[in-house]
Design a protein around this motif. Structure first.
Motif, mmCIF file in Angstrom:
data_model
loop_
_atom_site.group_PDB
_atom_site.id
_atom_site.type_symbol
_atom_site.label_atom_id
_atom_site.label_comp_id
_atom_site.label_asym_id
_atom_site.label_seq_id
_atom_site.Cartn_x
_atom_site.Cartn_y
_atom_site.Cartn_z
ATOM 1 N N LYS A 115 0.956 -1.190 0.092
ATOM 2 C CA LYS A 115 -0.080 -0.250 -0.038
ATOM 3 C C LYS A 115 0.859 1.137 -0.091
ATOM 4 C CE LYS A 115 -3.977 -1.957 2.548
ATOM 5 N NZ LYS A 115 -4.758 -1.489 3.526
ATOM 6 N N LEU A 116 0.928 1.880 -1.147
ATOM 7 C CA LEU A 116 1.843 2.887 -1.043
ATOM 8 C C LEU A 116 0.990 4.298 -1.553
ATOM 9 C CD1 LEU A 116 4.663 4.008 -1.298
ATOM 10 C CD2 LEU A 116 4.818 3.515 -3.964
ATOM 11 N N VAL A 117 1.495 5.371 -0.782
ATOM 12 C CA VAL A 117 1.091 6.822 -0.754
ATOM 13 C C VAL A 117 2.141 7.680 -1.150
ATOM 14 C CG1 VAL A 117 -0.272 8.827 0.214
ATOM 15 C CG2 VAL A 117 -0.961 6.345 0.776
ATOM 16 N N ARG A 118 2.078 8.565 -1.887
ATOM 17 C CA ARG A 118 3.050 9.467 -2.581
ATOM 18 C C ARG A 118 2.567 10.883 -2.075
ATOM 19 N NH1 ARG A 118 5.957 10.737 -8.253
ATOM 20 N NH2 ARG A 118 7.392 12.205 -7.505
ATOM 21 N N VAL A 119 3.514 11.437 -1.382
ATOM 22 C CA VAL A 119 3.006 12.814 -0.902
ATOM 23 C C VAL A 119 4.145 13.845 -1.008
ATOM 24 C CG1 VAL A 119 2.090 14.227 1.023
ATOM 25 C CG2 VAL A 119 1.778 11.669 1.041
ATOM 26 N N MET A 120 3.737 15.095 -1.373
ATOM 27 C CA MET A 120 4.668 16.170 -1.559
ATOM 28 C C MET A 120 4.326 17.231 -0.534
ATOM 29 S SD MET A 120 7.541 17.066 -3.061
ATOM 30 C CE MET A 120 8.012 17.874 -1.613
ATOM 31 N N PRO A 121 4.873 17.230 0.740
ATOM 32 C CA PRO A 121 4.788 18.335 1.753
ATOM 33 C C PRO A 121 5.549 19.521 1.614
ATOM 34 C CG PRO A 121 5.802 16.653 2.707
ATOM 35 C CD PRO A 121 5.883 16.145 1.058
ATOM 36 N N ASN A 122 5.256 20.300 2.534
ATOM 37 C CA ASN A 122 6.473 21.341 2.676
ATOM 38 C C ASN A 122 6.554 21.857 4.059
ATOM 39 O OD1 ASN A 122 4.128 23.206 3.086
ATOM 40 N ND2 ASN A 122 4.242 24.115 1.207
ATOM 41 N N THR A 123 7.671 22.586 4.314
ATOM 42 C CA THR A 123 8.247 22.651 5.702
ATOM 43 C C THR A 123 7.340 23.317 6.680
ATOM 44 O OG1 THR A 123 9.801 24.346 4.884
ATOM 45 C CG2 THR A 123 10.778 22.037 5.108
ATOM 46 N N PRO A 124 6.523 24.339 6.220
ATOM 47 C CA PRO A 124 5.679 24.981 6.922
ATOM 48 C C PRO A 124 4.706 23.974 7.931
ATOM 49 C CG PRO A 124 5.527 26.176 4.883
ATOM 50 C CD PRO A 124 6.385 24.957 4.718
#
Length: 269
Positions: A115-124
């Motif tokens: 089960k794979l989720v790909r996420v692009m978060p940011n440092t805030p």
């Protein structure tokens, strides 16, 4: 989260930001979070600053995880994933926050169904104001996805997108806090040039950026209209806008997103 165990392979800046966000929101607690680091000094830092379990043993962290974050640099995937792939629980949700590593490629390295989720978060995320883009593979259920989205919503906002949009998101959201910090610094330099103390200049500019962003989010107005509302005919603001346009302000930002997109795709000019 029903006190599920969340493990982070890697305890760098982004992992620390996410963990801080989870803890600050109360979504989970320090007893249910574990992170790994390559060096003992970093393990000590994680324990002392976040009060979580920390170790240099990636396999041990993976074994206990119900949700496993891959918070390592993309060039470390080929080394680290083979080390942990047989230790991962059968129904664990794996979350990758690495730029440039596609769902297909990560699945290939794991060599089994995950089960794979790909996420692009940011440092805030560190101040509860992250923006995260989320996509997943077919093995992830709606319930799984909602659970991961709840994590990212606990320290900001998130949006589910198609994977084809992730590389664009990196330039627009993942990397762009750096551009905003540069904008704040540069505008503050302008204020200092005309006599405002630097500390006051940073506060003036940063609060203005915060308020302007809030206007966009809460009014629903087009940014162009909000800009027009500030620009009186023949006034100071329109002259400042004209100077920005003359010096390629918008084009510079678009070029920055181009550079990020090309870096994600390994494009060389």
């Amino acid at each position: 989260m029903n006190k599920k165990m969340i493990s982070f392979i890697g305890g760098g800046n982004m992992a620390t930001a996410i963990i801080s966000g989870i803890l600050s929101s109360g979504l989970s607690d320090s007893d249910h979070i574990c992170a790994t680091a390559a060096h003992e000094s970093s393990v000590i830092r994680l324990k002392e600053t976040l009060h979580i379990e920390a170790t240099t043993d990636n396999k041990a962290a993976a074994q206990k995880a119900d949700i496993l974050f891959l918070a390592i640099k993309p060039n470390m995937f080929h080394k680290v994933i083979p080390e942990i792939r047989h230790a991962v629980k059968e129904n664990a949700i794996i979350v990758s926050i690495a730029a440039g590593q596609t769902i297909e490629r990560i699945e290939e390295i794991f060599e089994n169904s995950i089960k794979l989720v790909r996420v692009m978060p940011n440092t805030p995320a560190m101040v509860g104001a992250a923006m995260s883009a989320i996509c997943c593979n077919d093995a992830v259920t709606d319930e799984d996805l909602a659970e991961i989205q709840a994590i990212f919503n606990s320290f900001g906002k998130s949006e589910v997108v198609s994977e084809s949009m992730i590389d664009t998101v990196i330039g627009v959201s993942g990397s762009s806090p750096a551009y905003v910090y540069m904008f704040i610094e540069a505008l503050a330099d302008g204020a200092v040039k005309y006599g405002i103390p630097r500390k006051d200049a940073y506060k003036l500019v940063a609060q203005t950026v915060l308020g302007s962003a809030k206007m966009v989010l809460e009014t629903g107005e087009h940014p162009g209209k909000l800009k027009d509302n500030v620009c009186s005919p023949g006034g100071t603001t329109i002259k400042g806008v004209a100077a920005l346009e003359e010096n390629g302000f918008r084009n510079a930002l678009i070029k920055a997103t181009d550079a990020c997109f090309e870096a994600c795709n390994g494009v060389k000019k």
